[in-house]
Write a protein that holds these residues in place. Structure first.
Motif, PDB file in Angstrom:
ATOM      1  N   PRO A 191      -1.401  -0.800  -1.653  1.00 27.17           N
ATOM      2  CA  PRO A 191      -0.719   0.417  -1.191  1.00 27.17           C
ATOM      3  C   PRO A 191       0.790   0.411  -1.408  1.00 27.17           C
ATOM      4  CG  PRO A 191      -1.458  -0.928   0.669  1.00 27.17           C
ATOM      5  CD  PRO A 191      -2.106  -1.487  -0.554  1.00 27.17           C
ATOM      6  N   ASN A 192       1.396  -0.748  -1.553  1.00 29.65           N
ATOM      7  CA  ASN A 192       2.847  -0.821  -1.741  1.00 29.65           C
ATOM      8  C   ASN A 192       3.175  -0.872  -3.239  1.00 29.65           C
ATOM      9  OD1 ASN A 192       5.584  -1.219  -1.643  1.00 29.65           O
ATOM     10  ND2 ASN A 192       5.475  -3.281  -0.771  1.00 29.65           N
ATOM     11  N   PRO A 193       3.781   0.181  -3.804  1.00 28.87           N
ATOM     12  CA  PRO A 193       4.088   0.186  -5.242  1.00 28.87           C
ATOM     13  C   PRO A 193       5.091  -0.887  -5.642  1.00 28.87           C
ATOM     14  CG  PRO A 193       5.119   2.058  -4.142  1.00 28.87           C
ATOM     15  CD  PRO A 193       4.200   1.435  -3.149  1.00 28.87           C
ATOM     16  N   LYS A 194       5.874  -1.399  -4.680  1.00 25.42           N
ATOM     17  CA  LYS A 194       6.852  -2.443  -4.990  1.00 25.42           C
ATOM     18  C   LYS A 194       6.210  -3.823  -5.126  1.00 25.42           C
ATOM     19  CE  LYS A 194      10.780  -0.153  -2.764  1.00 25.42           C
ATOM     20  NZ  LYS A 194      11.847  -0.254  -1.730  1.00 25.42           N
ATOM     21  N   SER A 195       4.911  -3.892  -4.898  1.00 25.55           N
ATOM     22  CA  SER A 195       4.210  -5.185  -4.973  1.00 25.55           C
ATOM     23  C   SER A 195       3.875  -5.577  -6.403  1.00 25.55           C
ATOM     24  CB  SER A 195       2.911  -5.122  -4.160  1.00 25.55           C
ATOM     25  OG  SER A 195       1.973  -4.241  -4.784  1.00 25.55           O
ATOM     26  N   ARG A 196       4.026  -4.656  -7.359  1.00 24.62           N
ATOM     27  CA  ARG A 196       3.536  -4.893  -8.711  1.00 24.62           C
ATOM     28  C   ARG A 196       4.506  -4.382  -9.763  1.00 24.62           C
ATOM     29  NH1 ARG A 196       0.521  -1.212  -5.999  1.00 24.62           N
ATOM     30  NH2 ARG A 196       0.791   0.978  -6.569  1.00 24.62           N
ATOM     31  N   ILE A 197       4.376  -4.946 -10.946  1.00 20.44           N
ATOM     32  CA  ILE A 197       5.103  -4.465 -12.117  1.00 20.44           C
ATOM     33  C   ILE A 197       4.101  -3.734 -13.012  1.00 20.44           C
ATOM     34  CG2 ILE A 197       6.426  -5.106 -14.168  1.00 20.44           C
ATOM     35  CD1 ILE A 197       7.947  -5.710 -11.666  1.00 20.44           C
TER      36      ILE A 197
END
Length: 241
Positions: A110-116
């Motif tokens: 759910p957190n877009p900042k968790s991935r590239i």
């Protein structure tokens, strides 16, 4: 059902706090059927196209075992019809989430900042890496158990920078005394350099190649149908259908 319920990915999703409602303990198990049946659909895709080798990350190796089990079970009853696929493990067996380095990086988090993402701009990559969870220890070291966040950044640089490093530890020798902030900036540069050609190609196709994409889709559909039809004819003959 028993085999699928023991799948590591299924069980790991059950443990995610995002799936739990504190007012309803049973809500922790309310996951989508698609997640449960995904290994079956994956096995069907692999087996219908008679793939002999499938490149996957470490987290998908259990799914390949399931595909082989399906092929072996069918072949035991109907003869050597399906091809049990071999697993080709990627050197990067598992990439961990930027915000929670104890979990693998996932596009469904759910957190877009968790991935590239492959399509992330340089600015987006730099923001995400800068915000990556690390620790308060000065400097950079490689210790996945004690410093998972920092070690994950080292792993990203190890796998993406060209020419490739001999070991993750060799990165530390070249960057002795670098602060975490400076190291994050360096990692972001490496990631962006690796993804830039992919991003540029994607943007070119998306914004100026609609007809080309549609044409490629039709060609792919034709090839996939021909491949699947050939396998299904053999399967039906073996089953006497």
């Amino acid at each position: 059902m028993g085999y699928l319920s023991r799948m590591t990915q299924w069980k790991s999703k059950l443990d995610l706090p995002d799936n739990a409602n504190p007012l309803d303990p049973s809500s922790k198990t309310r996951l989508k059927l698609g997640l449960f049946s995904y290994p079956v659909l994956q096995a069907a895709d692999i087996l219908v196209h008679r793939a002999t080798h499938v490149p996957v990350g470490h987290d998908q190796s259990q799914h390949l075992e399931f595909a082989r089990d399906c092929a072996d079970g069918f072949n035991h009853v109907y003869g050597k019809v399906l091809v049990p696929p071999n697993t080709l493990l990627s050197p990067a067996k598992k990439v961990m989430a930027l915000d929670r380095p104890q979990l693998k990086m996932s596009k469904s988090h759910p957190n877009p900042k968790s991935r590239i993402l492959l399509t992330d701009s340089e600015q987006e990559i730099r923001k995400k890496v800068a915000a990556a969870l690390t620790d308060s220890i000065d400097g950079v070291s490689y210790d996945p158990a004690q410093r998972p966040g920092v070690s994950n950044l080292v792993d990203l640089m190890y796998h993406l920078e060209e020419p490739n490093w001999a070991t993750p530890q060799s990165i530390l020798m070249e960057n002795t005394g670098l602060s975490l902030k400076a190291f994050k900036s360096l990692v972001a540069t490496v990631i962006d350099k690796h993804l830039e050609p992919i991003r540029s190609r994607y943007e070119k196709l998306m914004y100026s190649g609609a007809q080309r994409l549609e044409h490629a889709t039709l060609i792919g559909e034709e090839k996939a149908k021909k491949s699947a039809d050939g396998t299904m004819r053999v399967v039906r003959n073996a089953m006497g259908l």
